[in-house]
Scaffold this motif. Structure first.
Motif, PDB file in Angstrom:
ATOM      1  N   ALA A  56       0.532  -0.967  -0.279  1.00 27.08           N
ATOM      2  CA  ALA A  56       0.197  -0.488  -0.226  1.00 27.08           C
ATOM      3  C   ALA A  56       0.994   1.280  -0.430  1.00 27.08           C
ATOM      4  O   ALA A  56       0.507   2.669  -0.183  1.00 27.08           O
ATOM      5  N   GLN A  57       2.292   1.165   0.850  1.00 30.18           N
ATOM      6  CA  GLN A  57       2.598   2.227   0.797  1.00 30.18           C
ATOM      7  C   GLN A  57       3.906   1.848  -0.343  1.00 30.18           C
ATOM      8  O   GLN A  57       3.507   3.506  -1.079  1.00 30.18           O
ATOM      9  N   ALA A  58       3.894   1.363  -1.513  1.00 32.44           N
ATOM     10  CA  ALA A  58       4.034   1.378  -2.844  1.00 32.44           C
ATOM     11  C   ALA A  58       3.300   2.349  -3.138  1.00 32.44           C
ATOM     12  O   ALA A  58       3.231   3.194  -4.578  1.00 32.44           O
ATOM     13  N   GLY A  59       2.313   1.485  -3.387  1.00 36.23           N
ATOM     14  CA  GLY A  59       1.189   2.034  -4.004  1.00 36.23           C
ATOM     15  C   GLY A  59       0.591   3.534  -4.184  1.00 36.23           C
ATOM     16  O   GLY A  59       0.088   4.471  -5.340  1.00 36.23           O
ATOM     17  N   GLY A  60       0.693   4.172  -3.406  1.00 31.57           N
ATOM     18  CA  GLY A  60       0.808   5.345  -2.581  1.00 31.57           C
ATOM     19  C   GLY A  60       2.080   6.587  -3.186  1.00 31.57           C
ATOM     20  O   GLY A  60       1.589   7.250  -3.576  1.00 31.57           O
ATOM     21  N   GLU A  61       2.795   5.794  -3.250  1.00 31.12           N
ATOM     22  CA  GLU A  61       3.570   6.839  -4.614  1.00 31.12           C
ATOM     23  C   GLU A  61       4.071   6.076  -5.706  1.00 31.12           C
ATOM     24  O   GLU A  61       4.736   7.018  -6.341  1.00 31.12           O
ATOM     25  N   SER A  62       3.514   5.384  -6.322  1.00 32.72           N
ATOM     26  CA  SER A  62       4.305   4.733  -7.594  1.00 32.72           C
ATOM     27  C   SER A  62       2.563   3.843  -8.163  1.00 32.72           C
ATOM     28  O   SER A  62       2.059   2.947  -7.348  1.00 32.72           O
ATOM     29  N   TRP A  63       1.648   4.611  -9.420  1.00 34.39           N
ATOM     30  CA  TRP A  63       0.711   4.225 -10.090  1.00 34.39           C
ATOM     31  C   TRP A  63       0.811   3.054 -10.751  1.00 34.39           C
ATOM     32  O   TRP A  63      -0.513   2.508 -10.359  1.00 34.39           O
ATOM     33  N   ASP A 546      10.992   4.395   4.886  1.00 31.13           N
ATOM     34  CA  ASP A 546      10.399   4.583   3.406  1.00 31.13           C
ATOM     35  C   ASP A 546      11.399   5.004   2.232  1.00 31.13           C
ATOM     36  O   ASP A 546      11.748   6.016   1.652  1.00 31.13           O
ATOM     37  N   VAL A 547      12.036   4.108   2.104  1.00 29.91           N
ATOM     38  CA  VAL A 547      12.473   3.709   0.991  1.00 29.91           C
ATOM     39  C   VAL A 547      12.486   1.914  -0.241  1.00 29.91           C
ATOM     40  O   VAL A 547      12.134   1.964   0.353  1.00 29.91           O
ATOM     41  N   PRO A 548      12.880   2.421  -1.523  1.00 30.69           N
ATOM     42  CA  PRO A 548      11.984   0.968  -1.643  1.00 30.69           C
ATOM     43  C   PRO A 548      13.097  -0.126  -1.514  1.00 30.69           C
ATOM     44  O   PRO A 548      14.542  -0.066  -1.232  1.00 30.69           O
ATOM     45  N   VAL A 549      12.859  -1.304  -1.253  1.00 25.03           N
ATOM     46  CA  VAL A 549      13.726  -2.414  -0.797  1.00 25.03           C
ATOM     47  C   VAL A 549      13.137  -3.322  -1.967  1.00 25.03           C
ATOM     48  O   VAL A 549      11.894  -3.884  -1.688  1.00 25.03           O
ATOM     49  N   MET A 550      13.696  -4.237  -2.433  1.00 22.17           N
ATOM     50  CA  MET A 550      14.348  -5.663  -3.279  1.00 22.17           C
ATOM     51  C   MET A 550      13.503  -6.706  -2.343  1.00 22.17           C
ATOM     52  O   MET A 550      14.166  -6.633  -1.358  1.00 22.17           O
ATOM     53  N   ALA A 551      12.090  -7.226  -2.753  1.00 18.26           N
ATOM     54  CA  ALA A 551      11.982  -8.274  -1.673  1.00 18.26           C
ATOM     55  C   ALA A 551      12.532  -9.845  -2.591  1.00 18.26           C
ATOM     56  O   ALA A 551      11.708  -9.908  -3.409  1.00 18.26           O
ATOM     57  N   VAL A 552      14.091  -9.765  -1.982  1.00 19.86           N
ATOM     58  CA  VAL A 552      14.307 -11.251  -2.951  1.00 19.86           C
ATOM     59  C   VAL A 552      13.879 -12.266  -3.454  1.00 19.86           C
ATOM     60  O   VAL A 552      13.628 -12.792  -1.793  1.00 19.86           O
ATOM     61  N   GLY A 553      13.294 -13.621  -4.152  1.00 26.78           N
ATOM     62  CA  GLY A 553      12.574 -14.146  -4.675  1.00 26.78           C
ATOM     63  C   GLY A 553      10.929 -13.774  -3.516  1.00 26.78           C
ATOM     64  O   GLY A 553      10.868 -15.358  -3.382  1.00 26.78           O
ATOM     65  N   GLY A 554      10.133 -13.008  -3.627  1.00 25.67           N
ATOM     66  CA  GLY A 554       8.966 -12.704  -3.233  1.00 25.67           C
ATOM     67  C   GLY A 554       8.596 -12.723  -1.600  1.00 25.67           C
ATOM     68  O   GLY A 554       9.578 -13.253  -0.893  1.00 25.67           O
ATOM     69  N   PHE A 555       7.790 -13.360  -1.593  1.00 24.19           N
ATOM     70  CA  PHE A 555       6.986 -13.867  -0.282  1.00 24.19           C
ATOM     71  C   PHE A 555       7.913 -15.177   0.661  1.00 24.19           C
ATOM     72  O   PHE A 555       8.377 -14.587   1.839  1.00 24.19           O
ATOM     73  N   ASN A 556       8.042 -16.339  -0.080  1.00 23.70           N
ATOM     74  CA  ASN A 556       8.712 -17.270   0.432  1.00 23.70           C
ATOM     75  C   ASN A 556      10.407 -16.936   0.018  1.00 23.70           C
ATOM     76  O   ASN A 556      10.978 -18.164   0.366  1.00 23.70           O
ATOM     77  N   GLY A 557      10.664 -16.157  -1.007  1.00 24.54           N
ATOM     78  CA  GLY A 557      11.903 -16.083  -1.053  1.00 24.54           C
ATOM     79  C   GLY A 557      12.023 -17.428  -2.491  1.00 24.54           C
ATOM     80  O   GLY A 557      13.634 -17.529  -2.285  1.00 24.54           O
TER      81      GLY A 557
END
Length: 621
Positions: A56-63, A546-557
């Motif tokens: 939701a934070q990401a969507g609040g910053e980027s369409w 409040d900075v972009p963070v890459m989630a490597v591998g997604g939810f489960n990695g």
């Protein structure tokens, strides 16, 4: 039997509205109490499920992040669901700014709307009394209070499913192709909230229309085909856009192994949940289930309270309308709610894949509707001994169920189970002779039965609402959650360093201030300020800094996003500043091991430092 011929008429009134005097104050009171229950102290849960709060934070910053449901504003990877629920949360963040309240208040409003819409739907067939009882039963279901105060997709799913039931019941009245198509639209958008789970109600809706719509059989089939087309279009437009969008210019579809929303819908989040064959899951197949699962220690506190009474009410409604005309609306509504309950309940009971206790919120509207309709109809027919016996049995069964559930919570309000049992059995006995009592005494018996039936589930619901919940797997009641548990009031919302293992990927905790300050330093110079394995650890840092963070591998990695080669290219081009080690090993799990390869490569080629107890690698050093 003459009992089957008694009409389910609404009490008369000489007022222009046609309602008894108590209806409007009753509805206003129901919605006011529901609003207090779902909105009071809402921010106590912090970020609740930080995974969705970060999105939701990401969507609040980027369409673009809003449209795709990305985990971060730089659009590395999406959450592992279609993003309709995130659209509401992200818009709230855009309007009100990022806070626990702005993320959670849409869910509470969806809950209030669900109670109101259920009232309207049940009232249409069974009258305002049944509608109010159904609305109260939904509002006082513990798992409903849990999820309408939490930011998982289930709140939107429930509202859309009720909307689908409303459209179906309206369609049955006059064989309306428009209303049955609108019901299909609601279910299609339910797919965009939680994928194939929304489709579990379709057999019940279709059967009700096919049985009861007042038109020829051919037209009924034709209208249902139109409704099916509405489902496909309202769900499929988003799938088509994502599938046709160039993969190089959109985020990776989290939860899939092939960057495909179709794979996500029909595999990991679809049939894999039933069979247990979920590639990328950290759990694996469970043993075969049974109906007892809904009454087990994990699920009972959320949904079991009125479940037996709802099944009894379904049987009573079908029996009472057995000889009624084909187009009988009460029987059609019983098919809608009963089919919803039986199909969804069977899937939850016997599925072998991932299942969590909070899934049972999808049963709550059907349970509440059946209880409201059944109790109202049987009360009006109480002069018949069979109807009185069924009504008495429902109250007694509810009292025994509540006693059983509370027995599993022996350390919480131990006196309550005896109050529920005694009052419920007394009310059940009095209901057998209720028609022979003076009207004031009969009303007193009805009030006693109502209180006895609701006091257990109501108290547990209040305890659920009063307990902050956070993490990936919340559960109803005062105990909190399986992972990430009930969070003490005053805890800083967010997440932080993980200890590894499944719990390490599912839980969050607050990172230290030194680490947060380091991540913010020169963050504008990088696409991602930091990368880490798993979406929950990533959400921790993103929400705190409040900075972009890459989630490597997604939810489960376990998603191949990014691959080792892609990650190395990002590092060479200076797009990632830091990498944070989690200590979690992905070896031996299903799905991709790219996340493990990336973690190993970073550890071999960069120097580790420790900040606030967290292992950090500077990828620009």
């Amino acid at each position: 039997m003459t009992i089957t011929a008694v009409p389910a008429s609404v009490p008369r009134s000489d007022r222009r509205s046609g309602d008894p005097r108590w209806v409007k104050p009753g509805l206003a009171g129901l919605l006011a109490v529901t609003a207090v229950l779902y909105l009071w102290g809402l921010s106590a849960s912090g970020w609740a499920n930080a995974f969705y709060s970060a999105a939701a934070q990401a969507g609040g910053e980027s369409w673009k992040a809003l449209f795709f449901g990305s985990s971060d504003p730089a659009n590395a990877i999406t959450v592992d669901k279609t993003p309709a629920a995130l659209w509401l949360m992200s818009l709230s963040v855009r309007i009100f700014g990022l806070s626990s309240w702005s993320v959670l208040v849409p869910e509470a409003l969806l809950g209030i709307g669900s109670v109101a819409l259920l009232y309207v739907t049940v009232r249409r067939v069974s009258g305002p009394g049944a509608g109010l009882l159904a609305g109260a039963a939904l509002a006082l279901t513990p798992v409903a209070a849990l999820m309408f105060r939490f930011n998982n997709p289930d709140a939107l799913l429930v509202l859309l499913l009720i909307a689908g039931a409303y459209g179906t019941i309206r369609a049955v009245e006059k064989a309306s192709p428009l209303w049955i198509a609108l019901a299909g639209v609601a279910i299609g958008f339910g797919f965009l909230a939680k994928m194939l789970q929304a489709f579990l109600v379709l057999p019940a809706f279709a059967l009700a229309y096919l049985v009861a719509a007042p038109t020829s059989l051919g037209k009924r089939f034709l209208h249902l085909l139109g409704a099916l087309a509405a489902v496909v279009v309202s769900a499929g437009w988003y799938v088509a856009v994502v599938q046709l969008w160039p993969a190089s210019s959109r985020p990776y579809i989290g939860g899939s192994q092939t960057n495909s929303v179709l794979e996500l819908a029909f595999g990991y989040n679809g049939f894999g949940r039933i069979t247990g064959d979920e590639v990328g899951s950290l759990g694996g197949a469970q043993s075969s289930g049974s109906w007892a699962r809904l009454f087990g220690s994990e699920m009972a506190g959320g949904i079991a309270w009125l479940l037996p009474a709802a099944v009894l009410a379904l049987g009573a409604l079908i029996w009472l309308t057995w000889r009624a005309p084909r187009t009988d609306r009460t029987r059609a509504a019983a098919i809608v709610w009963g089919g919803w309950l039986l199909v969804t309940g069977a899937v939850f009971s016997y599925m072998s894949g991932i299942i969590h206790p909070y899934y049972t919120i999808a049963l709550a509207p059907a349970v509440a509707a059946l209880v409201g309709m059944g109790a109202s109809r049987l009360w009006r027919l109480r002069a018949d001994p069979v109807a009185a016996g069924l009504l008495s049995s429902g109250v007694a069964l509810t009292a025994l169920t509540a006693f059983f559930v509370l027995q599993q919570e022996s350390s919480w309000q131990p006196w309550l189970k005896y109050v529920v049992l005694v009052s419920g059995l007394c009310a059940a006995a009095l209901l057998l002779v209720g028609d022979q009592l003076p009207r004031p005494a009969a009303r007193g018996v009805a009030a006693l039965a109502l209180v006895a039936s609701m006091i257990g589930t109501g108290a547990y619901t209040v305890a659920t609402a009063a307990t902050p919940h956070s993490g990936a797997i919340p559960s109803a009641g005062p105990r909190g959650s399986a992972f990430g548990g009930g969070m003490p009031r005053g805890t800083v919302p967010g997440g932080g360093g993980m200890r590894g293992g499944i719990g390490g990927l599912l839980g969050t905790s607050a990172p230290g201030q030194d680490l947060v300050s380091m991540l913010r330093t020169d963050s504008d110079a990088y696409t991602w300020a930091v990368a880490t394995v798993g979406s929950n650890p990533a959400a921790s840092y993103q929400l705190a800094a409040d900075v972009p963070v890459m989630a490597v591998g997604g939810f489960n990695g376990t998603d191949p996003a990014p691959t080792l080669a892609q990650f190395q290219a990002y590092v060479r081009s200076g797009k990632i500043h830091y990498f944070i080690g989690t200590g979690s090993s992905m070896r031996g799990t299903s799905g991709s091991d790219d996340a493990q390869q990336i973690a190993d490569w970073v550890a071999q080629h960069f120097t580790a430092t420790t900040v606030d107890g967290t292992t950090v690698y500077d990828l620009t050093a």
